[in-house]
Design a protein around this motif. Sequence first.
Motif, mmCIF file in Angstrom:
data_model
loop_
_atom_site.group_PDB
_atom_site.id
_atom_site.type_symbol
_atom_site.label_atom_id
_atom_site.label_comp_id
_atom_site.label_asym_id
_atom_site.label_seq_id
_atom_site.Cartn_x
_atom_site.Cartn_y
_atom_site.Cartn_z
ATOM 1 N N PHE A 139 10.881 6.510 3.028
ATOM 2 C CA PHE A 139 11.685 5.926 3.522
ATOM 3 C C PHE A 139 12.345 5.434 4.275
ATOM 4 C CE2 PHE A 139 15.566 7.841 5.469
ATOM 5 C CZ PHE A 139 16.312 7.727 4.186
ATOM 6 N N ILE A 140 11.123 5.821 5.139
ATOM 7 C CA ILE A 140 10.999 5.971 7.583
ATOM 8 C C ILE A 140 10.194 3.874 7.875
ATOM 9 C CG2 ILE A 140 11.910 7.476 8.278
ATOM 10 C CD1 ILE A 140 8.180 7.420 9.263
ATOM 11 N N LEU A 141 9.323 3.821 6.465
ATOM 12 C CA LEU A 141 8.786 2.247 6.313
ATOM 13 C C LEU A 141 9.400 1.457 6.950
ATOM 14 C CD1 LEU A 141 5.685 1.593 6.417
ATOM 15 C CD2 LEU A 141 7.187 0.326 3.769
ATOM 16 N N PRO A 142 10.291 0.411 6.785
ATOM 17 C CA PRO A 142 11.048 0.071 7.195
ATOM 18 C C PRO A 142 10.759 0.002 9.002
ATOM 19 C CG PRO A 142 12.710 0.458 5.800
ATOM 20 C CD PRO A 142 11.076 1.489 5.215
ATOM 21 N N VAL B 34 1.237 -1.105 -0.205
ATOM 22 C CA VAL B 34 -0.339 -0.125 0.333
ATOM 23 C C VAL B 34 0.861 1.158 0.011
ATOM 24 C CG1 VAL B 34 -1.631 1.369 1.521
ATOM 25 C CG2 VAL B 34 -1.685 -0.853 1.297
ATOM 26 N N VAL B 35 1.390 1.366 0.631
ATOM 27 C CA VAL B 35 2.526 2.756 1.069
ATOM 28 C C VAL B 35 3.310 2.760 -0.254
ATOM 29 C CG1 VAL B 35 4.732 3.317 1.929
ATOM 30 C CG2 VAL B 35 2.638 2.795 3.855
ATOM 31 N N ASN B 36 4.026 1.876 -1.024
ATOM 32 C CA ASN B 36 4.345 1.671 -2.095
ATOM 33 C C ASN B 36 4.143 1.959 -3.206
ATOM 34 O OD1 ASN B 36 6.987 1.340 -0.649
ATOM 35 N ND2 ASN B 36 6.919 -0.675 -0.888
ATOM 36 N N GLY B 37 2.884 1.361 -2.701
ATOM 37 C CA GLY B 37 1.772 2.187 -4.191
ATOM 38 C C GLY B 37 1.603 3.413 -4.612
ATOM 39 N N LEU B 38 1.463 4.037 -3.131
ATOM 40 C CA LEU B 38 1.404 5.886 -3.047
ATOM 41 C C LEU B 38 1.690 6.290 -4.614
ATOM 42 C CD1 LEU B 38 0.486 6.106 0.682
ATOM 43 C CD2 LEU B 38 -1.287 5.602 -1.641
ATOM 44 N N SER C 23 5.765 -2.279 11.528
ATOM 45 C CA SER C 23 5.385 -3.130 12.833
ATOM 46 C C SER C 23 4.129 -2.154 13.280
ATOM 47 C CB SER C 23 6.375 -3.655 13.692
ATOM 48 O OG SER C 23 6.716 -2.564 14.466
ATOM 49 N N VAL C 24 4.402 -0.630 13.424
ATOM 50 C CA VAL C 24 3.896 0.020 14.164
ATOM 51 C C VAL C 24 2.461 0.242 13.384
ATOM 52 C CG1 VAL C 24 3.336 2.083 15.635
ATOM 53 C CG2 VAL C 24 5.687 0.581 15.906
ATOM 54 N N LEU C 25 2.759 0.351 12.100
ATOM 55 C CA LEU C 25 1.512 0.875 11.533
ATOM 56 C C LEU C 25 0.456 -0.652 11.144
ATOM 57 C CD1 LEU C 25 0.359 2.733 9.521
ATOM 58 C CD2 LEU C 25 1.822 2.800 7.559
ATOM 59 N N THR C 26 1.435 -1.257 10.838
ATOM 60 C CA THR C 26 0.447 -2.258 10.766
ATOM 61 C C THR C 26 -0.535 -3.132 11.709
ATOM 62 O OG1 THR C 26 2.153 -3.294 9.784
ATOM 63 C CG2 THR C 26 0.759 -4.432 10.241
ATOM 64 N N ARG C 27 0.624 -2.634 13.144
ATOM 65 C CA ARG C 27 -0.669 -2.885 14.161
ATOM 66 C C ARG C 27 -2.052 -1.746 14.481
ATOM 67 N NH1 ARG C 27 -3.601 -5.279 17.628
ATOM 68 N NH2 ARG C 27 -2.977 -5.052 20.267
ATOM 69 N N LEU C 28 -1.020 -0.581 13.939
ATOM 70 C CA LEU C 28 -2.283 -0.132 14.039
ATOM 71 C C LEU C 28 -3.632 0.127 13.162
ATOM 72 C CD1 LEU C 28 -0.019 3.378 14.265
ATOM 73 C CD2 LEU C 28 -1.060 2.579 16.223
ATOM 74 N N VAL C 29 -3.137 0.375 12.353
ATOM 75 C CA VAL C 29 -4.315 -0.326 11.227
ATOM 76 C C VAL C 29 -5.192 -1.611 12.348
ATOM 77 C CG1 VAL C 29 -4.523 -0.767 8.509
ATOM 78 C CG2 VAL C 29 -3.060 0.131 9.410
ATOM 79 N N ASN C 30 -4.509 -2.477 12.271
ATOM 80 C CA ASN C 30 -5.567 -3.896 12.653
ATOM 81 C C ASN C 30 -6.415 -3.383 13.838
ATOM 82 O OD1 ASN C 30 -4.684 -5.478 10.976
ATOM 83 N ND2 ASN C 30 -2.382 -6.329 11.529
ATOM 84 N N LEU C 31 -5.624 -2.484 14.566
ATOM 85 C CA LEU C 31 -6.706 -2.469 16.083
ATOM 86 C C LEU C 31 -7.380 -1.590 15.800
ATOM 87 C CD1 LEU C 31 -3.561 -0.738 18.287
ATOM 88 C CD2 LEU C 31 -5.226 -2.782 18.808
ATOM 89 N N SER C 32 -7.860 -0.264 14.030
ATOM 90 C CA SER C 32 -8.853 0.405 13.761
ATOM 91 C C SER C 32 -9.725 -0.907 13.449
ATOM 92 C CB SER C 32 -7.500 1.268 12.512
ATOM 93 O OG SER C 32 -9.402 2.047 12.371
ATOM 94 N N PHE C 33 -8.965 -1.249 12.704
ATOM 95 C CA PHE C 33 -10.196 -2.714 11.892
ATOM 96 C C PHE C 33 -10.914 -3.547 13.114
ATOM 97 C CE2 PHE C 33 -7.761 -3.570 7.553
ATOM 98 C CZ PHE C 33 -8.711 -1.601 6.947
ATOM 99 N N GLU C 34 -10.014 -3.904 14.010
ATOM 100 C CA GLU C 34 -10.349 -3.868 15.031
ATOM 101 C C GLU C 34 -11.402 -4.281 16.542
ATOM 102 O OE1 GLU C 34 -7.499 -6.086 18.116
ATOM 103 O OE2 GLU C 34 -6.425 -7.131 16.432
ATOM 104 N N ASN C 35 -11.617 -2.589 16.455
ATOM 105 C CA ASN C 35 -12.381 -1.787 17.492
ATOM 106 C C ASN C 35 -13.333 -0.731 16.397
ATOM 107 O OD1 ASN C 35 -10.624 -2.667 19.501
ATOM 108 N ND2 ASN C 35 -9.285 -0.866 19.080
ATOM 109 N N GLY C 36 -13.613 -1.190 15.086
ATOM 110 C CA GLY C 36 -14.066 -0.346 14.318
ATOM 111 C C GLY C 36 -13.838 1.486 14.481
#
Length: 109
Positions: A36-39, A14-18, A43-56
């Motif tokens: 540039f700072i994605l690496p 997703v990030v590389n597709g922007l 892991s934090v960004l992935t966790r935040l997106v998953n938390l958003s999906f879990e909690n709605g």
Amino acid sequence: MALEPVSEAEITRVVNGLTGSSSSGPDRIPTKVVKFILPVILSVLTRLVNLSFENGIFPCALKCACVITLFKGGSRNDPVNYRPISLLSVFSKNFEKAMLCRLLDFLDS
């Protein structure tokens, strides 16, 4: 509709597709910087997106946009000759694109 968790590989896609434009949203962080700072933040960004999906819940800080006007042509004194553009946070786009993939998969099935 059940939301499958996102993986780090999906967030990377997703990030590389922007587009790598230097414009930024209200947070003033351009896409180039996030790529540039994605690496470091993956892991934090992935966790935040998953938390958003879990909690709605979509984070309030990502609901803001900078609205600018672009001149289309004609008389500069006529407001009809301008169109609004909303500049969103690159992080907001990541959340939205991950959700879009799930929504399209659900609608296809």
